[in-house]
Scaffold this active site. Structure first.
Site, PDB file in Angstrom:
ATOM      1  N   TYR A  88      -3.746  11.634   5.516  1.00 26.71           N
ATOM      2  CA  TYR A  88      -4.195  10.557   4.629  1.00 26.71           C
ATOM      3  C   TYR A  88      -3.829  10.932   3.194  1.00 26.71           C
ATOM      4  CZ  TYR A  88      -6.806   8.474   8.481  1.00 26.71           C
ATOM      5  OH  TYR A  88      -7.146   7.878   9.667  1.00 26.71           O
ATOM      6  N   GLU A  89      -3.285  10.001   2.435  1.00 34.38           N
ATOM      7  CA  GLU A  89      -2.800  10.348   1.096  1.00 34.38           C
ATOM      8  C   GLU A  89      -3.921  10.797   0.165  1.00 34.38           C
ATOM      9  OE1 GLU A  89      -0.854   6.806  -0.301  1.00 34.38           O
ATOM     10  OE2 GLU A  89      -2.725   5.858  -0.882  1.00 34.38           O
TER      11      GLU A  89
END
Lengths: 275, 249
Positions: free
Chosen positions: B50-51
């Site tokens: 997940y960024e």
């Protein structure tokens, strides 16, 4: 001489640190968002602020709708998992309550701008933006040639922050700050700003070691204020969960000017002392 | 069990496209659901990134936000956002990126910035770039998920936020984009892939019960269609059950 963070109340901290016209970042990448501090800015009726944030979400929507902002520097402005920020859209699309200038980047560009300011460098270098329309619209995206390889890369300038505000889980009595979980760009924001405020869930005698913790020594922070629940409706890992219903409910409140004005009166300005 | 929704059909098709043992950069909505579903079905070794900074997250429910607490709590590693972009996404360390879009063109270039032809006074102000330009530039593969309509599948983008295959063959190389660019576009009607030579999106599959002409009508340009587009099977009972359990509904 270095001075340690002084612990004060939220109202006093905002009054001391933030002036009209400042460039200010309230950071938090979905986690530990300093919402209570944002509301205090609204209550003290700060104006003409340049608001900086990678992911402006509902507290920035509220600041914009309340007329605090002149400009927004950002990379993604939305209500995560829900949709648009309607106060932001109203300002951009219809100039209400006042026009809002935009300076937009990608996440990589913004993250590097924060890192450059923490490092005290004038700009940062990345591979990015190539082939997109963003460099045509954003003055702060320029090509730069690598002096070693000749490769053309992208330069973005350091952010020039007057004030950074972040929320953390806790601080000790000396003002050392500890935060953990997803910590976004908060360390870079604090180190890159002239003045900083950290709101915390609690002030403790001793900071126990915690996995993945970021520690900001007291001498890197200007003010610490104990504000339990200060990140709601976002979350503070180890303290409370994200209030997803509040994010969903914001969609209807933010969509309509009158509903928003009532919400502002009831939930933020209500009972506020005169500025 | 009730019939699958359009979103569920897209999510299941996206999940099937993910291979075990790869790493996948996911957002919220259908991409996140697809990656979580694949991890539970055929790809237990899929690494979810997940960024927001969670690498190797193993959430047991679908987060509403990419920064939900469950992601950091279950991750192999938690990194800061500058590190995520500079050390992980930028150098192409993540195999598959998922992106959404408000508009897409025939070369799978993407707009998530504005609708309208005046940047200063847009008809609709969209959220903006986020991590998409770098994901589109650097990931080895990119899967785009969006509903298909003439408003979304346009001849000309109002704004190029993220580059797909530029203006055709050789574009990515000229721009110095190291990743492979969009490899598939999954919609509620079918699946499109860039033609290996022309890089133009070509309809390679329709979802069960969808006619090729329906897809043509939902596209704002003269859509290329593969000689024999296959039929993507409808979500199975097991796929739907697992997906709905994840969503908590």
């Amino acid at each position: 001489m270095r001075t340690a963070a002084r612990t004060v109340g939220l109202q006093e901290a905002i009054a001391e640190l933030v002036r009209d016209g400042d460039t200010i970042a309230l950071e938090g990448f979905t986690h530990l968002i300093p919402v209570a501090a944002g509301h205090e800015l609204i209550r003290q009726r700060r104006r003409e602020l340049t608001l900086v944030r990678m992911t402006p979400d509902i507290v920035y929507d509220q600041l914009i709708g309340a007329g605090c902002a002149r400009k927004l520097v950002f990379s993604w402005g939305g209500n995560p998992g829900v949709g648009s920020l309607h106060r932001l859209r109203d300002a951009v699309e219809r100039g209400w309550p006042s026009p809002l200038e935009l300076e937009e980047h990608s996440h990589a560009g913004m993250a590097n701008r924060y890192a450059a300011s923490a490092a005290g460098l004038p700009f940062a270098v990345l591979r990015g933006y190539t082939g997109t329309d963003l460099p045509d619209r954003t003055e702060t995206i320029r090509p730069v040639t690598c002096p070693f390889t000749g490769e053309v890369l992208t330069a973005v300038p350091a952010l020039e922050l007057d004030v950074a505000i972040v929320h953390a889980q806790r601080a000790d009595r000396a003002g050392n700050v500890q935060m953990w979980g997803l910590t976004g760009v908060q360390k870079e924001a604090v180190l890159g700003a002239k003045r900083s405020l950290v709101t915390v869930e609690e002030i403790v005698d001793e900071l126990d070691p915690t996995p993945d913790a970021v520690v900001l020594p007291a001498w890197t922070v200007t003010r610490v204020a104990a504000v339990p629940g200060g990140a709601k409706p976002s979350y503070a890992q180890g303290y409370y969960e994200r209030d997803n219903d509040a994010y969903r409910a914001w969609d209807a409140i933010g969509r309509d000017r009158e509903t928003f004005a009532r919400w502002l009166d009831d939930e933020v300005l209500g009972g506020a002392p005169a500025p | 069990m009730s019939a699958p929704s359009a979103t569920e059909v897209m999510t299941v098709a996206a999940a099937r496209s993910l291979r075990d043992g790869t790493s996948c950069l996911v957002g919220i909505g259908p991409p996140g659901a697809a990656a979580n579903l694949a991890q539970r079905l055929h790809a237990p070794g899929l690494v979810l990134v997940y960024e927001s900074g969670a690498i190797g997250a193993k959430p047991n429910r679908l987060p509403l936000s990419i920064g939900d607490g469950i992601l950091a709590e279950t991750a192999d590693a938690v990194v800061t956002v500058p590190e995520m972009f500079n050390y992980w996404i930028g150098p192409g360390r993540i195999d598959v990126g998922f992106l959404g879009a408000a508009q897409i063109d025939r070369f799978a270039n993407i707009n998530t910035t504005i609708v309208g032809d005046d940047y200063q006074h847009p008809k609709v102000r969209l959220p903006g770039a986020g991590g998409a330009p770098e994901i589109a530039a650097a990931c080895a593969e990119v899967t785009v998920i969006l509903r298909q309509s003439p408003r979304a599948f346009v001849e000309r983008l109002d704004f190029v936020t993220s580059v797909g295959h530029g203006d055709g063959p050789g574009s990515r190389e000229r721009l110095g984009l190291a990743g492979g660019g969009p490899t598939r576009v999954i919609t509620d009607l079918g699946i499109l892939e860039p033609n290996p030579e022309t890089r133009e999106l070509t309809l390679v599959a329709v979802h069960e019960g969808v006619a090729v002409d329906e897809v043509r009508e939902a596209t704002g340009w003269a859509l290329r269609v593969a000689d024999e587009p296959r039929t993507e099977p409808a979500p199975s009972a097991a796929e739907l059950e697992t997906l709905r359990a994840l969503a908590g509904g």
